[in-house]
Structures are given as C-alpha cells and as structure tokens.
Design a protein around this motif. Sequence first.
Motif, PDB file in Angstrom:
ATOM      1  N   SER A  51       0.801  -1.231   0.000  1.00  0.00           N
ATOM      2  CA  SER A  51       0.000   0.000   0.000  1.00  0.00           C
ATOM      3  C   SER A  51       0.833   1.279   0.000  1.00  0.00           C
ATOM      4  O   SER A  51       0.285   2.364  -0.206  1.00  0.00           O
ATOM      5  N   VAL A  52       2.134   1.167   0.235  1.00  0.00           N
ATOM      6  CA  VAL A  52       2.980   2.371   0.238  1.00  0.00           C
ATOM      7  C   VAL A  52       3.955   2.408  -0.925  1.00  0.00           C
ATOM      8  O   VAL A  52       4.673   3.396  -1.101  1.00  0.00           O
ATOM      9  N   LYS A  53       3.977   1.353  -1.724  1.00  0.00           N
ATOM     10  CA  LYS A  53       4.900   1.316  -2.865  1.00  0.00           C
ATOM     11  C   LYS A  53       4.620   2.480  -3.811  1.00  0.00           C
ATOM     12  O   LYS A  53       3.475   2.756  -4.145  1.00  0.00           O
ATOM     13  N   GLY A  54       5.691   3.139  -4.223  1.00  0.00           N
ATOM     14  CA  GLY A  54       5.553   4.292  -5.111  1.00  0.00           C
ATOM     15  C   GLY A  54       5.317   5.594  -4.381  1.00  0.00           C
ATOM     16  O   GLY A  54       5.390   6.668  -4.995  1.00  0.00           O
ATOM     17  N   ARG A  55       5.019   5.523  -3.091  1.00  0.00           N
ATOM     18  CA  ARG A  55       4.786   6.745  -2.304  1.00  0.00           C
ATOM     19  C   ARG A  55       5.851   6.950  -1.236  1.00  0.00           C
ATOM     20  O   ARG A  55       6.216   8.079  -0.930  1.00  0.00           O
ATOM     21  N   PHE A  56       6.328   5.865  -0.647  1.00  0.00           N
ATOM     22  CA  PHE A  56       7.318   5.942   0.431  1.00  0.00           C
ATOM     23  C   PHE A  56       8.671   5.462  -0.079  1.00  0.00           C
ATOM     24  O   PHE A  56       8.748   4.543  -0.902  1.00  0.00           O
ATOM     25  N   THR A  57       9.728   6.069   0.444  1.00  0.00           N
ATOM     26  CA  THR A  57      11.091   5.650   0.104  1.00  0.00           C
ATOM     27  C   THR A  57      11.919   5.549   1.375  1.00  0.00           C
ATOM     28  O   THR A  57      11.995   6.514   2.147  1.00  0.00           O
ATOM     29  N   ILE A  58      12.530   4.380   1.574  1.00  0.00           N
ATOM     30  CA  ILE A  58      13.401   4.188   2.726  1.00  0.00           C
ATOM     31  C   ILE A  58      14.848   4.330   2.277  1.00  0.00           C
ATOM     32  O   ILE A  58      15.221   3.911   1.168  1.00  0.00           O
ATOM     33  N   SER A  59      15.658   4.942   3.120  1.00  0.00           N
ATOM     34  CA  SER A  59      17.078   5.095   2.830  1.00  0.00           C
ATOM     35  C   SER A  59      17.836   5.106   4.154  1.00  0.00           C
ATOM     36  O   SER A  59      17.225   5.208   5.226  1.00  0.00           O
ATOM     37  N   ARG A  60      19.146   5.002   4.063  1.00  0.00           N
ATOM     38  CA  ARG A  60      19.948   5.010   5.288  1.00  0.00           C
ATOM     39  C   ARG A  60      21.286   5.675   5.032  1.00  0.00           C
ATOM     40  O   ARG A  60      21.792   5.673   3.914  1.00  0.00           O
ATOM     41  N   ASP A  61      21.830   6.242   6.102  1.00  0.00           N
ATOM     42  CA  ASP A  61      23.165   6.813   6.082  1.00  0.00           C
ATOM     43  C   ASP A  61      23.980   6.040   7.104  1.00  0.00           C
ATOM     44  O   ASP A  61      23.831   6.259   8.314  1.00  0.00           O
ATOM     45  N   ASN A  62      24.804   5.140   6.623  1.00  0.00           N
ATOM     46  CA  ASN A  62      25.562   4.281   7.531  1.00  0.00           C
ATOM     47  C   ASN A  62      26.607   5.060   8.330  1.00  0.00           C
ATOM     48  O   ASN A  62      27.025   4.612   9.397  1.00  0.00           O
TER      49      ASN A  62
END
Length: 120
Positions: free
Chosen positions: A62-73
């Motif tokens: 339901s969140v595909k295309g709307r939410f983006t996860i990322s990280r800064d290691n």
Amino acid sequence: QVQLVESGGGLVQSGGSLRLSCAASGSIFSINAMGWYRQAPGKQRELVAIISSGTSTGYLDSVKGRFTISRDNTKNTVYLQMNSLKPEDTAVYYCNADIKQYGSNYKPYWGKGTLVTVSS
C-alpha cells in the motif's frame, strides 16, 4: 546501551509529505537491516519498509511508489520519505534495527515511535 530515536512525525494534510528519521546511538559495532513499522489504533503493527545493510529495500504494497526508505551508515540513521500521504497512513511509526554490540550477537532494537496524522 543502544537507543533508537525517531523524529519527523506530525500532522499533515492528505496529499502532503513527511520525512521520518531514526538515529541509532550507543555502543554499536554493526547494524544489519533497518526498518519502519507502523501501528494504527486497533490494528496490529505492520512492516512498512525495510532496508538491508546494503541497498536492498522492501515495501508494504500500500505504500509502494509513495514511500522511500534510505539510510546513512556514517550516521547510523534510517529515513522514511513519505509522499502523497493518505488518511489511512495515520499511525504511530516505529523504527527497528538489527544491531550488534561489541561482544554480542545481532539483536532487534525499537524506537519509542513517532505519531503521523494525516487529515482528509
């Protein structure tokens, strides 16, 4: 000890955007997967998005295309960019991370949560 601290929640109108952040701190040797979960009133907690120690990601349909996860290691921080928010996205959002402290195995840690409210 290890702490996960979320920030960035708040009230937004339908169609708006928010960016959540979660910083891990403490005696950390390594972090494996990091993710965001949410729990709406009266509902079970569900996985929203997850990111591996590399760049592999996964999302709730339901969140595909709307939410983006990322990280800064370099900062032990995971982010969740949420666009085109809908009232049904309203929930408490929790950060989760598999963390290895010095001399121990990987364990899951949770933040205390940040409330996201989307008004119609």
